[in-house]
Motif scaffolding. Structure first.
Motif, PDB file in Angstrom:
ATOM      1  N   GLY A   1       0.765  -1.250  -0.260  1.00 20.25           N
ATOM      2  CA  GLY A   1       0.103  -0.210   0.202  1.00 20.25           C
ATOM      3  C   GLY A   1       0.876   1.421  -0.261  1.00 20.25           C
ATOM      4  N   CYS A   2       0.846   2.601  -0.931  1.00 17.00           N
ATOM      5  CA  CYS A   2       0.933   3.244  -0.590  1.00 17.00           C
ATOM      6  C   CYS A   2       0.040   4.502  -0.483  1.00 17.00           C
ATOM      7  CB  CYS A   2       2.382   3.599  -2.029  1.00 17.00           C
ATOM      8  SG  CYS A   2       1.944   3.315  -3.433  1.00 17.00           S
ATOM      9  N   GLU A   3       0.700   5.504  -0.679  1.00 17.17           N
ATOM     10  CA  GLU A   3      -0.478   7.010  -0.975  1.00 17.17           C
ATOM     11  C   GLU A   3       0.087   8.425  -1.106  1.00 17.17           C
ATOM     12  OE1 GLU A   3      -1.603  10.150   2.599  1.00 17.17           O
ATOM     13  OE2 GLU A   3      -3.313   7.703   2.631  1.00 17.17           O
ATOM     14  N   LEU A   4      -0.490   8.652  -2.730  1.00 19.32           N
ATOM     15  CA  LEU A   4       0.530   9.851  -3.192  1.00 19.32           C
ATOM     16  C   LEU A   4      -1.128  11.111  -3.098  1.00 19.32           C
ATOM     17  CD1 LEU A   4      -0.031   8.004  -6.539  1.00 19.32           C
ATOM     18  CD2 LEU A   4       1.795   8.073  -4.998  1.00 19.32           C
TER      19      LEU A   4
ATOM     20  N   THR B   1       3.456  13.982  -0.958  1.00 20.06           N
ATOM     21  CA  THR B   1       3.965  12.930  -1.235  1.00 20.06           C
ATOM     22  C   THR B   1       3.268  12.565  -2.562  1.00 20.06           C
ATOM     23  OG1 THR B   1       4.697  12.780   0.741  1.00 20.06           O
ATOM     24  CG2 THR B   1       4.803  10.939  -1.404  1.00 20.06           C
ATOM     25  N   ARG B   2       3.469  13.312  -4.090  1.00 18.61           N
ATOM     26  CA  ARG B   2       3.056  12.836  -5.588  1.00 18.61           C
ATOM     27  C   ARG B   2       3.108  11.731  -5.939  1.00 18.61           C
ATOM     28  NH1 ARG B   2      -0.207  16.777  -6.176  1.00 18.61           N
ATOM     29  NH2 ARG B   2      -0.283  16.588  -8.461  1.00 18.61           N
ATOM     30  N   SER B   3       4.651  11.430  -5.761  1.00 21.05           N
ATOM     31  CA  SER B   3       5.693   9.687  -5.722  1.00 21.05           C
ATOM     32  C   SER B   3       5.640   9.569  -5.014  1.00 21.05           C
ATOM     33  CB  SER B   3       6.065  10.703  -7.292  1.00 21.05           C
ATOM     34  OG  SER B   3       6.911  10.803  -6.631  1.00 21.05           O
ATOM     35  N   PHE B   4       5.503   7.765  -5.725  1.00 26.67           N
ATOM     36  CA  PHE B   4       6.661   6.821  -5.040  1.00 26.67           C
ATOM     37  C   PHE B   4       6.640   5.426  -5.891  1.00 26.67           C
ATOM     38  CE2 PHE B   4       5.950   2.818  -2.867  1.00 26.67           C
ATOM     39  CZ  PHE B   4       6.067   2.313  -1.589  1.00 26.67           C
ATOM     40  N   THR B   5       7.828   5.038  -5.723  1.00 25.16           N
ATOM     41  CA  THR B   5       8.839   4.303  -6.172  1.00 25.16           C
ATOM     42  C   THR B   5       8.649   2.864  -5.653  1.00 25.16           C
ATOM     43  OG1 THR B   5      10.316   5.850  -7.444  1.00 25.16           O
ATOM     44  CG2 THR B   5      10.771   3.585  -7.831  1.00 25.16           C
TER      45      THR B   5
ATOM     46  N   THR C   1       7.143   3.064 -10.270  1.00 26.53           N
ATOM     47  CA  THR C   1       6.692   4.247  -9.825  1.00 26.53           C
ATOM     48  C   THR C   1       5.508   4.949 -10.101  1.00 26.53           C
ATOM     49  OG1 THR C   1       9.038   5.290 -10.364  1.00 26.53           O
ATOM     50  CG2 THR C   1       7.743   6.919 -10.147  1.00 26.53           C
ATOM     51  N   PHE C   2       4.728   5.104  -9.348  1.00 25.31           N
ATOM     52  CA  PHE C   2       3.601   5.351  -8.959  1.00 25.31           C
ATOM     53  C   PHE C   2       3.739   7.123  -9.056  1.00 25.31           C
ATOM     54  CE2 PHE C   2       3.322   1.355  -7.244  1.00 25.31           C
ATOM     55  CZ  PHE C   2       2.346   1.101  -8.106  1.00 25.31           C
ATOM     56  N   ARG C   3       2.562   7.598  -9.879  1.00 20.37           N
ATOM     57  CA  ARG C   3       2.648   9.864  -9.673  1.00 20.37           C
ATOM     58  C   ARG C   3       0.782   9.735  -9.783  1.00 20.37           C
ATOM     59  NH1 ARG C   3       7.118  11.716 -14.810  1.00 20.37           N
ATOM     60  NH2 ARG C   3       7.359   9.795 -15.173  1.00 20.37           N
TER      61      ARG C   3
END
Length: 167
Positions: free
Chosen positions: A40-43, A47-51, A121-123
């Motif tokens: 799980g991750c939150e944008l 926090t505009r991106s997560f790799t 990467t999620f943006r």
């Protein structure tokens, strides 16, 4: 967890270990162990991106299976476009929008185990979120050593014996 912070959560499920076995006495390939971890991750605007990436030394096969994207508490009624940056079959980096979420008409999207190979990467391309991304990180622990051992255990195929009295 602090609002606006990206976090990868991993919990090992006791039911996640799967061992392949033989069927009705037939010989099966070497056992495969697959571990499955919650991801799980939150944008958000902060926090505009997560790799998501794995150790380079790791020889296991990793798959990130996405299940859902959804707007969470504090989201505004605006378009929130989420894109994924990954590699295609030619190993070239590509960016693809996968969701356009809006609180009043589409606050969530089911991805039905959409599978990706890390690194991914999620943006948050537009909007301020927060957008929660959930899924499973699957690790296939089958090793080449097990394959070699299995090959050594196989007996050679022998020709059929001829029966007397038959042409």
């Amino acid at each position: 967890m602090a609002a606006g912070a990206a976090a990868a959560l991993t919990f090992l499920s006791p039911e996640s270990r799967v061992r392949a076995g033989g069927v009705r006495g037939q010989r099966s390939p070497a056992p495969v162990t697959m571990d499955s971890f919650f991801f799980g991750c939150e944008l958000s605007g902060h926090t505009r991106s997560f790799t998501f990436k794995v150790e380079k030394e790791d020889d296991a096969e990793h798959v990130l299976a996405l299940t859902m994207l959804c707007l969470t508490e504090g989201a505004k009624d605006e378009c929130n476009v989420v894109e994924i940056v990954a590699r295609n079959h030619d190993h070239q980096e590509i960016a693809v929008p996968v969701a356009n979420l809006k609180l009043s008409c589409q606050p969530m999207l089911s991805l039905d185990d959409f599978q990706l190979q890390p690194p991914v990467t999620f943006r948050l391309k537009s909007g301020s979120g927060p957008v929660r991304i959930t899924g499973r990180h699957q690790i296939d622990d089958e090793s080449e050593e097990e394959d070699e051992e299995e090959e050594a255990e196989l007996s050679p195929i022998l020709p059929a014996k001829k029966q007397k009295g038959r042409p």
